[in-house]
Design an enzyme around this catalytic site. Structure first.
Site: not given
Length: 235
Positions: A158, A53, A8, A58, A10, A153
């Site tokens: 994750d 956003d 994963d 994160h 970010e 997140h």
């Protein structure tokens, strides 16, 4: 059996082509469907601000990332870690697009040149649960995976959650791997023959409540499969 890497990222925003960068990479290694502990977790200095956003998602501020390494300085190590492994990613096109852009900026070839196949768990979930919510949060709830620590997140967290979700999504597939080509017992195995005729096995009928629950489940399957429930066809 090949390595599997649950991966994963970010990012500072949604578009690698428009200059957004990876700020966190989280990888969890599986071998024979078991966690090995050979994981990878890195924060990066993206040399740019995160979109508002994205920051809400994160929570990784520019100040926190300022002293972190740039992706290019660790790109070769990341390539070697991922080399030959099957990559398991939720909504894979997003992460693969960002990784390929970072590799390109580092003067390295794309993922497909050194990694194995990419498995998209979002696509898998949509096939298994058509018409349902199939976000990582929704799948965690569906499989009873604890996500109580997921305030923001995070790539490592994750990836850990996704590893659990993936194992649940593919549970039962191991049975398909049994070698039925030989009736010979495995070396060292003890085979005990039991004559079942000596037992008086009772027949236990389902209770009305159990029959009703079974019928309700079949009705749900009928609805989700547009009437193609195999149990009813073969019943």
């Amino acid at each position: 059996m090949s390595r599997q890497i649950v991966l994963d990222t970010e990012t500072t925003g949604l578009s690698a082509e428009n200059g957004d960068r990876i700020i966190e990479l989280g990888c969890v290694e599986l071998f024979a469907r078991k966690l090995t502990g050979n994981d990878l977790h890195i924060y990066f200095n993206p040399e740019r601000e995160s979109h508002e956003d994205a920051l809400k998602v994160h929570g990784l501020t520019t100040d926190f990332l300022r002293d972190k390494p740039k992706f290019g300085t660790l790109a070769n190590d990341i390539v070697e870690y991922l080399r030959g492994a099957e990559l398991i990613i939720h909504n894979a096109a997003f992460d693969v697009g960002f990784l390929n852009k970072e590799l390109e900026l580092a003067g390295l070839p794309p993922l497909r040149s050194f990694a194995g196949e990419v498995t998209d768990t979002l696509a898998m979930a949509k096939q298994v649960y058509p018409g349902k919510r199939n976000s990582l949060d929704a799948l965690c709830d569906r499989f009873g995976v604890d996500r109580s620590n997921r305030t923001f997140h995070g790539a490592k967290l994750d990836a850990q959650l996704l590893a659990d979700v993936y194992i649940n999504l593919t549970r039962g597939q191991d049975a398909l791997l049994i070698d039925v080509s030989s009736n010979e017992p495995a070396q060292g195995a003890t085979v005990v023959a039991i004559d079942l005729s000596q037992f008086d096995l009772p027949v236990i009928m389902a209770a009305e409540q159990e029959l009703a629950a079974h019928e309700a489940l079949l009705s749900q399957l009928d609805k989700s499969s547009n009437g193609r429930t195999l149990f009813r066809q073969n019943g």
